[in-house]
Design a protein around this motif. Structure first.
Motif, PDB file in Angstrom:
ATOM      1  N   PHE A  34       0.827  -1.210   0.000  1.00  0.00           N
ATOM      2  CA  PHE A  34       0.000   0.000   0.000  1.00  0.00           C
ATOM      3  C   PHE A  34       0.863   1.263   0.000  1.00  0.00           C
ATOM      4  CE2 PHE A  34      -3.587   2.414   2.372  1.00  0.00           C
ATOM      5  CZ  PHE A  34      -4.116   2.847   1.165  1.00  0.00           C
ATOM      6  N   SER A  35       1.991   1.202   0.677  1.00  0.00           N
ATOM      7  CA  SER A  35       2.902   2.355   0.755  1.00  0.00           C
ATOM      8  C   SER A  35       3.967   2.312  -0.337  1.00  0.00           C
ATOM      9  CB  SER A  35       3.588   2.393   2.123  1.00  0.00           C
ATOM     10  OG  SER A  35       4.428   1.263   2.292  1.00  0.00           O
ATOM     11  N   ARG A  36       3.869   1.309  -1.192  1.00  0.00           N
ATOM     12  CA  ARG A  36       4.845   1.107  -2.274  1.00  0.00           C
ATOM     13  C   ARG A  36       6.263   0.976  -1.706  1.00  0.00           C
ATOM     14  NH1 ARG A  36       5.222   5.385  -5.679  1.00  0.00           N
ATOM     15  NH2 ARG A  36       4.267   6.774  -4.153  1.00  0.00           N
ATOM     16  N   GLY A 108       7.758  -5.124   9.339  1.00  0.00           N
ATOM     17  CA  GLY A 108       7.350  -4.262  10.439  1.00  0.00           C
ATOM     18  C   GLY A 108       7.754  -2.815  10.239  1.00  0.00           C
ATOM     19  N   GLY A 109       8.750  -2.583   9.379  1.00  0.00           N
ATOM     20  CA  GLY A 109       9.138  -1.215   9.081  1.00  0.00           C
ATOM     21  C   GLY A 109       7.969  -0.423   8.514  1.00  0.00           C
ATOM     22  N   ALA A 110       7.167  -1.065   7.668  1.00  0.00           N
ATOM     23  CA  ALA A 110       5.994  -0.398   7.090  1.00  0.00           C
ATOM     24  C   ALA A 110       4.926  -0.181   8.152  1.00  0.00           C
ATOM     25  CB  ALA A 110       5.437  -1.233   5.941  1.00  0.00           C
ATOM     26  N   SER A 111       4.728  -1.182   9.023  1.00  0.00           N
ATOM     27  CA  SER A 111       3.745  -1.046  10.111  1.00  0.00           C
ATOM     28  C   SER A 111       4.134   0.095  11.040  1.00  0.00           C
ATOM     29  CB  SER A 111       3.661  -2.347  10.912  1.00  0.00           C
ATOM     30  OG  SER A 111       3.370  -3.449  10.078  1.00  0.00           O
ATOM     31  N   SER A 112       5.434   0.174  11.358  1.00  0.00           N
ATOM     32  CA  SER A 112       5.923   1.231  12.240  1.00  0.00           C
ATOM     33  C   SER A 112       5.736   2.603  11.610  1.00  0.00           C
ATOM     34  CB  SER A 112       7.398   0.986  12.563  1.00  0.00           C
ATOM     35  OG  SER A 112       7.878   1.944  13.477  1.00  0.00           O
ATOM     36  N   PHE A 113       5.964   2.676  10.297  1.00  0.00           N
ATOM     37  CA  PHE A 113       5.772   3.951   9.602  1.00  0.00           C
ATOM     38  C   PHE A 113       4.322   4.418   9.725  1.00  0.00           C
ATOM     39  CE2 PHE A 113       4.179   6.170   5.871  1.00  0.00           C
ATOM     40  CZ  PHE A 113       4.989   7.300   5.882  1.00  0.00           C
ATOM     41  N   ILE A 114       3.379   3.515   9.483  1.00  0.00           N
ATOM     42  CA  ILE A 114       1.965   3.870   9.522  1.00  0.00           C
ATOM     43  C   ILE A 114       1.562   4.345  10.917  1.00  0.00           C
ATOM     44  CG2 ILE A 114      -0.397   2.996   9.321  1.00  0.00           C
ATOM     45  CD1 ILE A 114       0.897   3.195   6.626  1.00  0.00           C
ATOM     46  N   GLU A 115       1.880   3.580  11.956  1.00  0.00           N
ATOM     47  CA  GLU A 115       1.423   3.916  13.307  1.00  0.00           C
ATOM     48  C   GLU A 115       2.078   5.180  13.848  1.00  0.00           C
ATOM     49  OE1 GLU A 115       2.248   0.713  15.995  1.00  0.00           O
ATOM     50  OE2 GLU A 115       4.421   0.779  15.701  1.00  0.00           O
ATOM     51  N   LYS A 429      -5.217   4.866   5.256  1.00  0.00           N
ATOM     52  CA  LYS A 429      -5.360   5.811   4.141  1.00  0.00           C
ATOM     53  C   LYS A 429      -4.888   7.212   4.535  1.00  0.00           C
ATOM     54  CE  LYS A 429      -9.178   3.549   1.668  1.00  0.00           C
ATOM     55  NZ  LYS A 429     -10.582   3.696   1.190  1.00  0.00           N
ATOM     56  N   VAL A 430      -5.101   7.562   5.806  1.00  0.00           N
ATOM     57  CA  VAL A 430      -4.674   8.882   6.292  1.00  0.00           C
ATOM     58  C   VAL A 430      -3.147   8.975   6.272  1.00  0.00           C
ATOM     59  CG1 VAL A 430      -4.700  10.478   8.245  1.00  0.00           C
ATOM     60  CG2 VAL A 430      -6.732   9.102   7.728  1.00  0.00           C
ATOM     61  N   ALA A 431      -2.474   7.932   6.753  1.00  0.00           N
ATOM     62  CA  ALA A 431      -1.007   7.919   6.764  1.00  0.00           C
ATOM     63  C   ALA A 431      -0.452   7.945   5.348  1.00  0.00           C
ATOM     64  CB  ALA A 431      -0.502   6.688   7.507  1.00  0.00           C
ATOM     65  N   ILE A 432      -1.072   7.212   4.428  1.00  0.00           N
ATOM     66  CA  ILE A 432      -0.610   7.185   3.038  1.00  0.00           C
ATOM     67  C   ILE A 432      -0.845   8.536   2.376  1.00  0.00           C
ATOM     68  CG2 ILE A 432      -0.922   6.110   0.775  1.00  0.00           C
ATOM     69  CD1 ILE A 432       0.508   4.385   2.874  1.00  0.00           C
ATOM     70  N   ASN A 457     -10.009  16.393   4.093  1.00  0.00           N
ATOM     71  CA  ASN A 457     -11.148  15.543   4.442  1.00  0.00           C
ATOM     72  C   ASN A 457     -10.955  14.772   5.741  1.00  0.00           C
ATOM     73  OD1 ASN A 457     -12.552  16.229   2.035  1.00  0.00           O
ATOM     74  ND2 ASN A 457     -11.295  14.754   0.895  1.00  0.00           N
ATOM     75  N   VAL A 458      -9.853  15.067   6.436  1.00  0.00           N
ATOM     76  CA  VAL A 458      -9.536  14.342   7.672  1.00  0.00           C
ATOM     77  C   VAL A 458      -9.848  15.225   8.878  1.00  0.00           C
ATOM     78  CG1 VAL A 458      -7.719  13.218   9.000  1.00  0.00           C
ATOM     79  CG2 VAL A 458      -7.754  12.999   6.507  1.00  0.00           C
ATOM     80  N   LYS A 459     -10.631  14.696   9.805  1.00  0.00           N
ATOM     81  CA  LYS A 459     -11.000  15.433  11.012  1.00  0.00           C
ATOM     82  C   LYS A 459     -10.144  14.976  12.200  1.00  0.00           C
ATOM     83  CE  LYS A 459     -15.828  15.998   9.561  1.00  0.00           C
ATOM     84  NZ  LYS A 459     -17.254  15.742   9.926  1.00  0.00           N
TER      85      LYS A 459
END
Length: 475
Positions: A34-36, A108-115, A429-432, A457-459
């Motif tokens: 998802f994050s390419r 996990g690098g991608a998971s860590s980036f998102i969170e 989607k917000v992180a991306i 569009n993000v609250k």
């Protein structure tokens, strides 16, 4: 006690053998695609950001540089997982567990980036600057305060109580192996030191450990490099052994490929914390110009923790052959392995290193609980009860059996991971979108800056200033 061990063990095994392995690997692949491949494409940027001087993302806040944020997160991650956890993984799953630790770190690098990016986006202001984490993005991003409260309770119990018992357990075992010290006595000393710190003077001690721990980590890596150079001809065989055992091509330790996968992923996650929901609590405190910067820094922290420090421990143990000794596991296995390479003084070195690593983690773990208790409700009584509980668990861990302590850690770590992964998947989607905003600004040669209206569009984005154009319109 044996009944508790059985119940905790069965529940933990179910989570890890049936659910979490599939969840972590599949979502790690999902976030990566998802994050390419954000953790690979932007690796050079992560290194560059270490020299970023830090910028103020909101008026009146003290900026923390990217390098400071990196050292703080590294000090938080580097602990018993790197020395004792790796040994436990190899003892239980064989050398093949190391491969699965590497894989979970890469994914996990991608998971860590998102969170961590989400933690920055949804952080809030407080008297000390910023605070945030999963409970906050569950409330603000998902509008699910109830889920945030559940997570806050679990992380408080998991890190403040259970994980701190793991830290004290490892310290007491290390000092028993190195100095022959009574574990109850070690537990009493640790409990007293912990009480002194968390009931007062904690900020000064925390600043000191943030300097000492990275320094000790560098010294440990240098020692591992020396051992590797001493055994350079055996390195190809060691790498081959890791891959053969990882896929069940060669049975070395009981359990085969299934044990290698489960132990590698469990211990790897305990060490690097990717996707667990713990690191975002620290990530949210940084004052950077764009949330993605902290996402990159936390991803680099995962790689440093597992691909460097955990690998160093794994190589020391495998090259020594000590992992084949029955009933030798945890920190004592690491001490014995290193002693076989460089002599008996290594046991003392590991004991001192684990004290610095683990005790600083006790302080950090306590803060995770404190922050999340404040999310639920600010109460002096609740905080006092929590602090007493932390001290009690430090004492309990020091004298308990290793298996029970690790089983409790695995169980509550698993519950944390499930809740956090559900939340960051819903908010991915917000992180991306923030990543795309960062990429567009970098393509234009800019130092990316984020505003509250950068994602229109993000609250729930409260801690960031609005863009200059919006300010002009308001005037």
């Amino acid at each position: 006690m044996e009944i508790i061990q059985d119940i905790v063990g069965v529940t933990s095994d179910f989570l890890w053998a049936k659910l979490l392995i599939v969840l972590l690997l599949s979502l790690g692949v999902f976030y990566t695609l998802f994050s390419r491949f954000v953790q690979i494409r932007w690796f050079k940027e992560m290194i560059v950001l270490l020299a970023d001087k830090g910028t103020i993302s909101t008026k009146g806040s003290k900026a923390v540089s990217s390098f400071q944020a990196f050292t703080i997160s590294t000090a938080s991650r580097v602990g018993t997982g790197n020395l004792a956890g790796v040994a436990t993984a190899i003892a239980g799953g064989g050398p093949g567990a190391v491969f699965w630790m590497w894989l979970i770190a890469l994914l996990g690098g991608a998971s860590s980036f998102i969170e961590s990016t989400l933690a920055q986006i949804y952080k809030v202001k407080d008297e000390n600057g910023f605070r945030g984490g999963p409970a906050y993005y569950m409330e603000k991003g998902l509008n699910m305060r109830w889920l945030g409260i559940i997570f806050a309770v679990i992380i408080t119990f998991c890190f403040g109580l259970v994980f701190n018992s793991v830290q004290s357990n490892t310290i007491s075992l290390a000092f028993e192996e190195a100095f022959g010290m009574n574990r109850s006595f070690v537990g009493m000393i640790l409990a007293i030191l912990t009480a002194v710190i968390i009931f007062g003077g904690v900020h000064r001690v925390a600043r000191v450990t943030q300097v000492i721990v990275p320094g000790m980590a560098i010294l440990y890596l240098l020692l591992a490099i020396i051992v590797l150079l001493m055994n350079v001809t055996e390195i190809p065989g060691m790498i081959r052994l890791i891959f053969e055992n990882a896929f069940g091509l060669r049975e070395v330790v009981s359990g085969g490929v299934g044990a290698a996968i489960m132990m590698g992923i469990k211990r790897g996650l305990f060490s690097n914390e990717a996707g667990m929901g713990s690191a975002p609590n620290a990530a949210a405190t940084a004052a950077v110009s764009h949330p993605v910067k902290q996402g990159f820094i936390q991803t680099l922290g995962v790689f440093t923790d597992t691909l460097l420090i955990c690998s160093a421990t794994a190589f020391l143990i495998i090259l020594s052959g000590a992992y084949t000794t029955p009933d030798l596991t945890g920190i004592q296995l690491t001490q014995v392995a290193l002693s076989e390479h460089v002599g008996s003084w290594a046991s003392l070195f590991v004991a001192i290193a684990i004290f610095l690593f683990a005790f600083s983690s006790i302080v950090g773990n306590y803060y995770y609980g404190e922050t999340n208790i404040e999310f639920i409700r600010k109460s002096k009584l609740s905080m006092t009860v929590y602090r007493v509980g932390v001290v009690a668990m430090v004492m309990f861990g020091a004298v308990s059996e290793l298996n029970l302590v690790w089983s409790l850690a695995d169980l509550f770590m698993g519950l944390m991971v499930i809740i956090n992964l559900v939340a960051i998947t819903l908010l991915s989607k917000v992180a991306i979108a923030a990543l795309k905003d960062y990429e567009e600004q970098r393509k234009k040669g800019k130092d990316p800056v984020f505003y509250a209206d950068s994602l229109p569009n993000v609250k729930g984005i409260d801690a960031w200033d609005v863009s200059p154009s919006k300010k002009k319109q308001a005037m």
